[in-house]
Motif scaffolding. Structure first.
Motif, short mmCIF file in Angstrom:
data_model
loop_
_atom_site.label_atom_id
_atom_site.label_comp_id
_atom_site.label_asym_id
_atom_site.label_seq_id
_atom_site.Cartn_x
_atom_site.Cartn_y
_atom_site.Cartn_z
N VAL A 363 48.19 40.46 51.80
CA VAL A 363 48.36 40.34 50.66
C VAL A 363 48.03 41.47 49.94
O VAL A 363 46.94 42.11 50.16
N ARG A 364 49.22 42.21 49.05
CA ARG A 364 48.95 43.18 48.34
C ARG A 364 48.35 42.64 46.83
O ARG A 364 47.75 43.24 46.13
N SER A 365 48.93 41.64 46.32
CA SER A 365 48.75 41.24 45.03
C SER A 365 48.80 39.56 44.90
O SER A 365 49.63 39.01 45.45
N VAL A 366 47.79 39.01 44.42
CA VAL A 366 47.75 37.57 44.39
C VAL A 366 48.42 37.00 43.18
O VAL A 366 48.99 37.81 42.39
N ALA A 367 48.92 35.77 43.32
CA ALA A 367 49.65 34.94 42.41
C ALA A 367 48.80 34.64 41.21
O ALA A 367 47.73 34.31 41.28
N VAL A 368 49.41 34.73 39.78
CA VAL A 368 48.51 34.51 38.63
C VAL A 368 49.38 33.72 38.05
O VAL A 368 50.95 33.88 37.67
N GLY A 369 48.84 32.65 37.16
CA GLY A 369 49.49 31.67 36.26
C GLY A 369 50.51 30.80 37.06
O GLY A 369 50.39 30.26 38.18
N ALA A 370 51.88 30.83 36.54
CA ALA A 370 52.82 29.93 37.21
C ALA A 370 53.70 30.83 38.19
O ALA A 370 54.73 30.11 38.77
N GLY A 371 53.15 31.91 38.66
CA GLY A 371 53.74 32.83 39.67
C GLY A 371 53.92 31.89 41.07
O GLY A 371 53.10 31.06 41.52
N LYS A 372 54.62 32.36 41.99
CA LYS A 372 54.86 32.09 43.29
C LYS A 372 53.81 32.23 44.13
O LYS A 372 53.00 33.43 43.82
N GLN A 373 53.01 31.25 44.81
CA GLN A 373 51.97 31.31 45.39
C GLN A 373 52.25 32.23 46.75
O GLN A 373 53.47 32.44 47.32
N CYS A 374 51.44 32.73 47.60
CA CYS A 374 51.28 33.57 48.61
C CYS A 374 51.96 32.68 49.91
O CYS A 374 51.56 31.73 49.97
N PRO A 375 53.20 33.20 50.58
CA PRO A 375 53.68 32.56 51.65
C PRO A 375 52.51 32.49 52.68
O PRO A 375 51.52 33.14 52.88
N GLU A 376 52.99 31.95 53.95
CA GLU A 376 52.27 31.97 55.15
C GLU A 376 52.09 33.34 55.57
O GLU A 376 52.89 34.31 55.63
#
Length: 984
Positions: A363-376
């Motif tokens: 992971v380089r940057s985590v999801a914030v707010g309604a952004g797309k969550q990290c995939p597998e």
């Protein structure tokens, strides 16, 4: 004789008919039997298919039971059913192994529409809808091979996880329209043209359900009758329409500058202002930051003709919010995939020889707010390491067990009552255990014989259910020998009828064993006693009485013909002339009672002779009696007087001096002298052999009133044996498995502050030593510290101060009635950075991997308005007691001006104490095993484990029985008995 000829004559008739006729009759009977079986309804029944056994892949085999039953339900022979229709009892199957988990998965579709099901099972349409009717909805469930998405047998996926349900019950109620109340009365009209509107409202009684009609307008407005403001204007109704939230957007720079001046007015310093306003600035390197914006939605008032109207015409309390704070959406960013790992397949399982490989990304940057969550972050796929002929066959594993341990009753008692372990000779229902372990099965080259003892391996490698490690057993309770009373003295018999020397013989009496002795108690006493006698005989008449034959008529005096059989002293029937020296009993008088006479019972046996050896009188007496069964009728024979119901006679059949053979206890089983001599001759080792040995004991003739006498006083024919064969126990050496492999040291890194990681190995005692065999080793478990374990890098999340509560910009709030005050719900954010062990900056992906879940970046906040009630945060819940049914609570209190406001003191609306039930773990106790034998002797406290009871053993009276209590949790799993406090 006539009766005998009647039974024998058919046998002669069958022989006279000849073999051809007999064969014909046999064939007719077989045909009749076949027709009879066809006339009945016999059908084949089958059981469920068993577990697939054999090699991994398609080389497995399944079996099931097949039997023949009658239509009424009872089981019969297979021959009664049609053999052509017999179902198969075995079939090929796919043997699933643990590593197949990476190759197969369930594919589940979405649920279909819920449909009604009629009684006959057919679905009906919506036109036949009945309120609260139970329906059914279905979905597709398939087992797929991940590599090519082909459908395979469901049993393969069921090996790992249960099959998801393909059907489920559902409710199909009829659509219910919205139900509203009647309109209220119209409001009063104002004065003047600008206020010529009146309103009325209604409430929702029941909302729409199951696709019913939506609710109509709840508010209506109309123009007052006079004065009219414009010519041609018609009367209308008005309704409120709320739109969806728009996208989150950042405030305008002017609004940011204005918010800064507002914060300055609130007394915030420059650092806090920069935190709240300059969301885009890079305050922290590698920080995960959040930009807080706002989103809006439209709330409109629509006239009945579709035109927009002033919002004041649509009254609703509270008015829907048209704006709120939000976090700007930001998608998760990941790195590129790493290269594929090598294929995991290192050996061949035959038909299906696929392995799997994996790759990772960070992971380089985590999801914030309604952004797309990290995939597998990890991906696996099936692979093959090459041709199967190049791979060695995979090892096979099987369950092995040690021998059963000795039966112990104490194992059934838990640790909750430690004094149970001090009880005596616990006996009755017990438990014995053994060790169950998994081994690798290897064949010795050339012989293909399985090795007897192999080193244990991880139990997860063995397929199928493990054998039971415990079973119920019975531990016999100690018991003394119980013998019957002495029989009457027998006749005077020769010692040896084959060689009659002299005129002396022996009279003997016997008793037999009723209860055999158990345990280390004394053996049974002697069972035969004898006395010398004169004029002995070798044979005697054994007399049995016949029926009483009257002299005249059907009742009255008569005679009874006795049937006498000549028998030897061994009880064998011999020719009558051998008893010619003894008078033969022939006829005795008897009487058949008439119907009118008194009815008497038969005479009881003669009582034992009352002769006492301590008395000077050499004779004794014995008696017998009978009783009246029925009184005579009128004119019948009267009953005899009471004195006639008893008879007495003189006896001298109780000798004061008698003789018996006395035996010493059997010696321990030892090797035969002849075997020992043979070993010495052949110069074999002098170690004790196993097999057949001998036991010896001493036998002496004893007199009842004194000690040992010459053996001639006791009959040689009943002399006990002095030697008997026995099983000579073999030496049993202790058998232990080789040590298992050392448990693997972790390949993954370990935390630096973790305790030293150790690896261990063990071995299992398969057979305990016995009879002087080699003892078991003291060390069955070893451990050592792992070396060169990599230490995990230390990363942690570092959180920074929360920003002040950010509300929607004032420019957005303007124009909304009642929103002039800067208060209400908003959002506050904080920066979260990833730092190394030395507090240096690090990439976010390192903390995602090593530091766990990231702390929250945004939280809701509240700036209280001047009329709001404010509270301290909730305290922690109070501690729970150990008893079920207890409760715990937490508190909060009012702060600031809220403490003086009356509405804030209302605890029903603003509770200051919350109470809830404590979590409760429920355990239940259930009896386990059988009751022990009755232990008599004052209760449990007097008993010592493994030791006999002190004092004289009691044979009757009150005692106790013991039975184990097993403790289970709410999931039905066996737990420590100490959890069940109520188990006795």
């Amino acid at each position: 004789m006539l009766l005998q000829q009647k039974w024998v004559s058919p046998h002669w008739a069958w022989q006279s008919l000849g073999k051809p006729f007999l064969l014909f009759v046999f064939l007719m009977l077989q045909t009749a039997d076949l027709e009879a079986r066809r006339g009945h309804q016999f059908v084949w029944k089958t059981g469920h298919w068993g577990r697939c056994i054999g090699d991994c892949g398609s080389g497995g085999l399944q079996s099931r039971a097949v039997w023949c039953t009658h239509a009424e339900g009872w089981t019969t022979y297979h021959a009664n059913c049609d053999q052509q229709d017999k179902p198969e009892s075995q079939r090929r199957c796919f043997k699933v192994c643990d590593w197949h988990l990476e190759l197969f998965e369930w594919e589940v579709s979405g649920w279909d529409r819920c449909g009604l099901v009629s009684l006959a099972g057919a679905e009906v349409g919506a036109e036949a809808c009945v309120t609260a009717q139970h329906g059914l909805q279905r979905r597709s469930v398939r087992c797929l091979q991940k590599l090519n998405r082909t459908v395979v047998a469901s049993e393969i996926c069921e090996y790992f996880t249960p099959q998801p349900p393909a059907e489920q019950a559902c409710l199909v109620p009829c659509p219910r329209d919205c139900v509203v109340s009647e309109f209220s009365s119209w409001s009063e009209c104002g004065t003047g043209c600008a206020k010529s509107l009146q309103h009325r409202t209604r409430a929702v009684i029941a909302p729409p359900l199951y696709g019913g009609a939506p609710c109509p307008n709840l508010t209506e407005s109309r123009a007052c009758g006079a004065p009219a403001c414009h010519l041609g204007e018609e009367e209308h109704t008005y309704s409120l329409r709320v739109g969806s939230w728009g996208e989150c957007q950042l405030p305008h720079p002017k609004d940011v500058e204005l918010a800064g001046r507002t914060m300055l007015d609130l007394g915030l310093d420059s650092g806090e202002r920069s935190t709240a306003i300059l969301h885009g600035s890079k305050r922290h390197r590698h920080a995960v930051e959040v930009e807080i914006g706002y989103q809006t939605r439209q709330v409109r008032c629509v006239r009945s003709d579709g035109k927009h109207a002033a919002l004041s015409l649509c009254l609703q309390d509270p008015t829907p919010v048209t704006f709120r704070s939000c976090a700007m959406a930001k998608d998760c960013e990941t790195s590129e995939w790493s290269p594929w790992s090598p294929c995991s397949q290192t050996c061949s399982w035959g038909h299906l020889a696929s392995g799997f490989r994996s790759r990772r990304r960070s992971v380089r940057s985590v999801a914030v707010g309604a952004g797309k969550q990290c995939p597998e972050l990890e991906e696996r796929e099936a692979c093959s390491a090459g041709g199967k002929e190049l791979l060695q066959p995979c090892p096979r594993f099987a369950w092995r067990t040690s021998e059963w341990k000795a039966c112990q009753v104490s194992l059934l008692f838990g640790q909750q009552d430690s004094h149970h372990h001090r009880h005596t000779g616990l006996c009755g229902g017990g438990l014995q255990t053994r060790v169950v372990y998994c081994v690798q099965v290897t064949a010795e080259l050339g012989t293909h014989r399985l090795k007897e003892v192999a080193r244990p391996v991880d139990g997860q490698l063995c397929q199928g259910p493990a054998p039971s490690s415990s079973q119920v057993c019975h531990l016999p309770c100690p018991a003394e020998c119980v013998v019957s009373l002495w029989s009457a003295w027998g006749p005077c018999l020769h010692e040896n009828c084959q060689h009659r020397h002299g005129s002396r013989g022996f009279r003997m009496r016997q008793r037999h064993v009723i209860v055999d002795p158990v345990g280390a108690l004394a053996d049974c006493p002697h069972l035969v006693e004898s006395i010398p006698c004169e004029d002995p005989l070798c044979y005697e008449w054994i007399v049995s009485e016949g029926t009483c034959v009257t002299d005249r008529g059907k009742c009255g005096p008569g005679h009874r013909i006795l049937k006498a059989v000549c028998k030897s002293r061994k009880g064998e029937e011999v020719p009558h002339h051998l008893c010619s020296e003894i008078p033969r009993p022939d006829v005795v008088a008897c009487e058949v009672p008439c119907a009118m006479d008194c009815v008497l019972s038969d005479w009881s046996p003669w009582s034992p002779c009352s002769h006492s050896c301590s008395s000077k009188n050499a004779e004794g007496s014995q008696s017998r009696s009978r009783s009246i069964l029925a009184l005579p009728a009128e004119g019948g024979k009267a009953c005899p007087p009471d004195r006639a119901l008893q008879e007495h006679r003189v006896c001298n059949d109780h000798p004061c001096v008698h003789f018996f053979w006395e035996t010493s206890p059997w010696s321990s089983c030892s090797e035969d002298v002849l075997v020992t001599a043979l070993n010495a001759t052949l110069n074999w080792s002098g170690e004790a052999t196993c097999g057949v040995g001998i036991q010896t004991r001493k036998v002496s003739c004893r007199k009842s009133s004194s000690g040992q006498v010459t053996p001639k006083r006791c009959p040689e024919s009943v002399r006990p044996e002095t030697m008997r064969p026995c099983l000579l126990s073999c030496k049993k050496d202790c058998v232990v498995t080789p040590f298992s492999e050392w448990t693997r040291c972790p390949t993954a890194c370990q935390p630096g502050n973790a305790t030293a990681v150790k690896q261990s190995r063990y071995r299992i005692v398969v057979q305990d030593s016995a009879n002087g065999g080699q003892a078991c080793p003291d060390t069955l478990y070893e451990e050592r510290e792992c070396e060169d374990i990599p230490v995990c890098p230390v990363y942690r999340w570092k959180t920074h101060r929360w920003s002040p509560c950010v509300l929607v910009p004032e420019a957005v709030r303007q124009g909304v009635p009642g929103q002039n005050e800067a208060c209400g719900h908003g959002l506050q954010s904080r920066a979260v950075t990833c730092v190394s062990e030395q507090d240096g900056p690090a990439d976010v992906g390192e903390c995602v991997r090593w530091a766990g879940a990231m702390p929250s970046l945004v939280q809701e906040c509240l700036i209280p308005c001047k009329d709001d009630c404010t509270f301290t945060p909730w305290s922690k819940f109070t501690t729970c007691s150990s008893d079920c049914g207890a409760s715990r609570s937490r508190r909060r209190s009012l702060t600031g001006r809220s403490r003086k406001r009356d509405k804030c003191q209302n605890t029903e609306v603003y509770p200051q104490v919350e109470t809830e039930l404590c979590p409760c773990e429920v355990f239940t106790s259930q009896p386990h095993g059988n009751w022990s034998d009755c232990i008599i002797g004052g209760g449990l406290s007097e008993l010592q484990l493994g030791m006999p009871s002190r004092g004289v053993a009691k044979e009757c009276g009150e005692g106790v029985r013991l039975r184990a209590i097993a403790c289970y949790d709410k999931m039905g799993r066996l737990v420590e008995p100490s959890h069940c406090s109520s188990s006795g």
